[in-house]
Design an enzyme around this catalytic site. Sequence first.
Site, PDB file in Angstrom:
ATOM      1  N   ALA A   1      17.888  48.742 -13.710  1.00 49.85           N
ATOM      2  CA  ALA A   1      17.926  50.052 -14.372  1.00 49.85           C
ATOM      3  C   ALA A   1      16.983  51.053 -13.717  1.00 49.85           C
ATOM      4  O   ALA A   1      17.349  52.201 -13.462  1.00 49.85           O
ATOM      5  CB  ALA A   1      17.589  49.898 -15.848  1.00 49.85           C
ATOM      6  N   SER A   2      15.751  50.649 -13.443  1.00 47.83           N
ATOM      7  CA  SER A   2      14.785  51.587 -12.883  1.00 47.83           C
ATOM      8  C   SER A   2      15.171  52.041 -11.487  1.00 47.83           C
ATOM      9  O   SER A   2      14.731  53.099 -11.021  1.00 47.83           O
ATOM     10  CB  SER A   2      13.387  50.962 -12.860  1.00 47.83           C
ATOM     11  OG  SER A   2      13.379  49.787 -12.056  1.00 47.83           O
TER      12      SER A   2
ATOM     13  N   HIS B   1      16.336  47.519 -26.194  1.00 41.27           N
ATOM     14  CA  HIS B   1      14.907  47.426 -26.525  1.00 41.27           C
ATOM     15  C   HIS B   1      14.696  47.508 -28.033  1.00 41.27           C
ATOM     16  O   HIS B   1      13.771  48.176 -28.520  1.00 41.27           O
ATOM     17  CB  HIS B   1      14.117  48.516 -25.795  1.00 41.27           C
ATOM     18  CG  HIS B   1      14.565  48.696 -24.370  1.00 41.27           C
ATOM     19  ND1 HIS B   1      15.108  49.877 -23.896  1.00 41.27           N
ATOM     20  CD2 HIS B   1      14.606  47.816 -23.333  1.00 41.27           C
ATOM     21  CE1 HIS B   1      15.440  49.734 -22.626  1.00 41.27           C
ATOM     22  NE2 HIS B   1      15.157  48.484 -22.256  1.00 41.27           N
TER      23      HIS B   1
ATOM     24  N   HIS C   1      20.905  53.542 -21.414  1.00 45.43           N
ATOM     25  CA  HIS C   1      19.738  53.045 -20.676  1.00 45.43           C
ATOM     26  C   HIS C   1      19.314  54.065 -19.630  1.00 45.43           C
ATOM     27  O   HIS C   1      20.068  54.393 -18.728  1.00 45.43           O
ATOM     28  CB  HIS C   1      20.079  51.717 -19.991  1.00 45.43           C
ATOM     29  CG  HIS C   1      18.900  50.838 -19.750  1.00 45.43           C
ATOM     30  ND1 HIS C   1      17.756  51.283 -19.119  1.00 45.43           N
ATOM     31  CD2 HIS C   1      18.677  49.519 -20.040  1.00 45.43           C
ATOM     32  CE1 HIS C   1      16.888  50.287 -19.042  1.00 45.43           C
ATOM     33  NE2 HIS C   1      17.414  49.214 -19.608  1.00 45.43           N
TER      34      HIS C   1
ATOM     35  N   ARG D   1       7.115  40.910 -17.941  1.00 41.45           N
ATOM     36  CA  ARG D   1       7.117  39.564 -17.364  1.00 41.45           C
ATOM     37  C   ARG D   1       5.793  38.872 -17.688  1.00 41.45           C
ATOM     38  O   ARG D   1       4.887  39.465 -18.249  1.00 41.45           O
ATOM     39  CB  ARG D   1       7.333  39.643 -15.857  1.00 41.45           C
ATOM     40  CG  ARG D   1       8.527  40.500 -15.456  1.00 41.45           C
ATOM     41  CD  ARG D   1       8.776  40.470 -13.968  1.00 41.45           C
ATOM     42  NE  ARG D   1       9.779  41.466 -13.569  1.00 41.45           N
ATOM     43  CZ  ARG D   1      10.339  41.519 -12.366  1.00 41.45           C
ATOM     44  NH1 ARG D   1       9.993  40.638 -11.440  1.00 41.45           N
ATOM     45  NH2 ARG D   1      11.229  42.443 -12.085  1.00 41.45           N
TER      46      ARG D   1
ATOM     47  N   GLU E   1      16.558  40.860 -21.341  1.00 37.74           N
ATOM     48  CA  GLU E   1      16.144  41.656 -20.177  1.00 37.74           C
ATOM     49  C   GLU E   1      15.134  40.867 -19.334  1.00 37.74           C
ATOM     50  O   GLU E   1      14.123  41.409 -18.865  1.00 37.74           O
ATOM     51  CB  GLU E   1      15.572  43.009 -20.605  1.00 37.74           C
ATOM     52  CG  GLU E   1      15.577  44.048 -19.495  1.00 37.74           C
ATOM     53  CD  GLU E   1      15.058  45.402 -19.920  1.00 37.74           C
ATOM     54  OE1 GLU E   1      15.290  46.371 -19.190  1.00 37.74           O
ATOM     55  OE2 GLU E   1      14.422  45.500 -20.995  1.00 37.74           O
TER      56      GLU E   1
ATOM     57  N   TYR F   1      11.544  54.567 -21.535  1.00 34.36           N
ATOM     58  CA  TYR F   1      12.654  53.767 -22.050  1.00 34.36           C
ATOM     59  C   TYR F   1      12.743  53.885 -23.568  1.00 34.36           C
ATOM     60  O   TYR F   1      13.821  54.084 -24.134  1.00 34.36           O
ATOM     61  CB  TYR F   1      12.484  52.301 -21.656  1.00 34.36           C
ATOM     62  CG  TYR F   1      12.873  51.956 -20.240  1.00 34.36           C
ATOM     63  CD1 TYR F   1      12.951  52.926 -19.244  1.00 34.36           C
ATOM     64  CD2 TYR F   1      13.150  50.639 -19.884  1.00 34.36           C
ATOM     65  CE1 TYR F   1      13.297  52.591 -17.943  1.00 34.36           C
ATOM     66  CE2 TYR F   1      13.506  50.303 -18.588  1.00 34.36           C
ATOM     67  CZ  TYR F   1      13.571  51.277 -17.626  1.00 34.36           C
ATOM     68  OH  TYR F   1      13.915  50.942 -16.336  1.00 34.36           O
TER      69      TYR F   1
ATOM     70  N   HIS G   1      19.449  42.503 -15.836  1.00 38.56           N
ATOM     71  CA  HIS G   1      19.516  43.368 -14.656  1.00 38.56           C
ATOM     72  C   HIS G   1      19.254  42.546 -13.394  1.00 38.56           C
ATOM     73  O   HIS G   1      18.470  41.592 -13.415  1.00 38.56           O
ATOM     74  CB  HIS G   1      18.472  44.487 -14.728  1.00 38.56           C
ATOM     75  CG  HIS G   1      18.641  45.424 -15.872  1.00 38.56           C
ATOM     76  ND1 HIS G   1      19.758  46.215 -16.024  1.00 38.56           N
ATOM     77  CD2 HIS G   1      17.826  45.723 -16.923  1.00 38.56           C
ATOM     78  CE1 HIS G   1      19.616  46.955 -17.115  1.00 38.56           C
ATOM     79  NE2 HIS G   1      18.459  46.673 -17.681  1.00 38.56           N
TER      80      HIS G   1
ATOM     81  N   HIS H   1      21.876  41.746 -22.097  1.00 31.12           N
ATOM     82  CA  HIS H   1      21.044  42.719 -21.367  1.00 31.12           C
ATOM     83  C   HIS H   1      20.280  42.032 -20.240  1.00 31.12           C
ATOM     84  O   HIS H   1      19.165  41.550 -20.416  1.00 31.12           O
ATOM     85  CB  HIS H   1      20.070  43.383 -22.346  1.00 31.12           C
ATOM     86  CG  HIS H   1      19.310  44.550 -21.773  1.00 31.12           C
ATOM     87  ND1 HIS H   1      18.520  45.366 -22.556  1.00 31.12           N
ATOM     88  CD2 HIS H   1      19.206  45.035 -20.515  1.00 31.12           C
ATOM     89  CE1 HIS H   1      17.968  46.301 -21.805  1.00 31.12           C
ATOM     90  NE2 HIS H   1      18.360  46.110 -20.555  1.00 31.12           N
TER      91      HIS H   1
END
Length: 338
Positions: free
Chosen positions: A71-72, A222, A177, A289, A283, A193, A8, A6
């Site tokens: 994804a967003s 997740h 997702h 973060r 992710e 999410y 991105h 996973h």
Amino acid sequence: MIIDCHGHYTTVPAAHREFREAQLARLADPGLPEPAPAQISDDEIRKSIEQNQLKLLRERGGDLMIFSPQASAMEHHVPDPDIAVAWARACNDLVHRVVTLFPEHFAGACQLPQTPNGPLDDSVAELRRCVEELGFVGCNLNPDPSGGHWTSRPLTDEYWFPLYETMVELDVPAMVHVSASCNPNFHALGAHYLNADTSAFMQLVEGDLFGEFPTLRLVIPHGGGAVPYHWGRYRGLADRLGRPPLDGHVMKNVFFDTCVYHQAGIDLLYGVIDVDNILFASEMLGAVRGIDPETGFHWDDTKRYVDALELPEEHRRKVFELNARRVYPRLDAQLGAA
């Protein structure tokens, strides 16, 4: 080998984001010229990856990441199908270039050009292009293209069957997702999410999707949302609703990743969910973060949490490698060929 299922491309060069802004500007003002995808050099891509995902992958002991567009930023709530196709192609082509530049460390999973309640023909075509022409090993499937208003039919509805038929034919899984939230009640990363992960699982409990598609495979990210924490609730609901036990009804085809950002959460995931259904993932540089002040380590350094489980070697290999190769057989074939 340690496979992160996973990842991105959250660090795309600025020109790619500017292309998206130009697309949306033209949607608001059709008199504007149609924008072309950004011209991005290999050096720009290398810089965006080597200083970010690849750097962290190496530092944290990983080997390979299944890599998909941010994804967003999929933004499936935008209703124009032509814009959705152009945006998905541009995003997927950029991921393909990352994979081409760093084939030992990345494998592609594609964004689909979904729109709210739109036909899935374009999504089927893009999936075929990405798998057959670009060598991708999976896709991301948004169960709620509306962005938090849940206007789509459940994942068990026949609406989705053309996409599932193609996934089965191509032997690729989907990660379930969602994308951006357009509903102010649902923060995208902290609510939308996880709502989607949990809702998708319950849809699968209520329906009989895997009776119709026994080889279809879905990854719920997740950590499976709220499902592992409320595992007794879902077992009990399955019984109350007259559904078969979850181990045969759902869990032969559904898998959870380890994008859970604290030790107690990973402990619970492993204690509740069968090891054959857990895929390592981080992710990284995504939703969470920064550094946890209680531990001094990055929240998304999930390998550290899995290592702390002190798994038997057989279980460790399953979580870090073998389960991913089983769920993503095209990845397994690529690794075998390499």
